[in-house]
Design an enzyme around this catalytic site. Structure first.
Site, mmCIF file in Angstrom:
data_model
loop_
_atom_site.group_PDB
_atom_site.id
_atom_site.type_symbol
_atom_site.label_atom_id
_atom_site.label_comp_id
_atom_site.label_asym_id
_atom_site.label_seq_id
_atom_site.Cartn_x
_atom_site.Cartn_y
_atom_site.Cartn_z
ATOM 1 N N CYS A 170 3.678 10.824 -1.222
ATOM 2 C CA CYS A 170 4.910 9.910 -1.584
ATOM 3 C C CYS A 170 4.398 8.941 -2.519
ATOM 4 O O CYS A 170 3.464 8.358 -2.093
ATOM 5 C CB CYS A 170 5.185 9.221 -0.048
ATOM 6 N N CYS A 173 4.480 5.227 -1.589
ATOM 7 C CA CYS A 173 3.325 4.851 -0.539
ATOM 8 C C CYS A 173 1.963 4.721 -1.400
ATOM 9 O O CYS A 173 1.195 3.669 -1.017
ATOM 10 C CB CYS A 173 3.187 6.206 0.236
#
Length: 107
Positions: free
Chosen positions: A34, A37
């Site tokens: 991600c 993230c």
């Protein structure tokens, strides 16, 4: 990975580290694939350093911990959830700034 102030948790120690503590806990539900993230990680590290001893900051990889991910209805990452006394108090889905995340734990 991350700072020494951020604790890695998984399905095996989630209850002990997050639900069974009196300290407010900020849980960063993330994934290695991600992009947002990865951008959120330094902010989470900063919060962990600034609130050491007051707020416990933990990181959970959703791919490695499907039970906790499902239990708390995490559908997108990053999702940051604030817990106090075993209860989920608030959450923020997506990239967030430090002020927003600190607000989840009343700081």
């Amino acid at each position: 990975m991350g700072s020494s102030n951020v604790i890695e948790v998984n399905d095996l120690n989630f209850a002990q580290e997050v639900l069974e503590t009196d300290t407010p806990v900020l849980v960063d539900f993330s994934a290695s694939w991600c992009g947002p993230c990865k951008r959120l990680a330094p902010i989470v590290d900063e919060i962990a350093a600034e609130t050491a001893g007051q707020v416990k900051v933990v990181k959970l990889d959703i791919d490695e911990s499907p039970a906790a991910t499902k239990r708390f209805g995490i559908r997108g990452v990053p999702t940051v959830v604030a817990f106090q006394n075993g209860e989920a108090l608030g959450r923020h889905v997506g990239l967030a700034n430090k002020k927003t995340l600190l607000g989840l734990v009343g700081r």
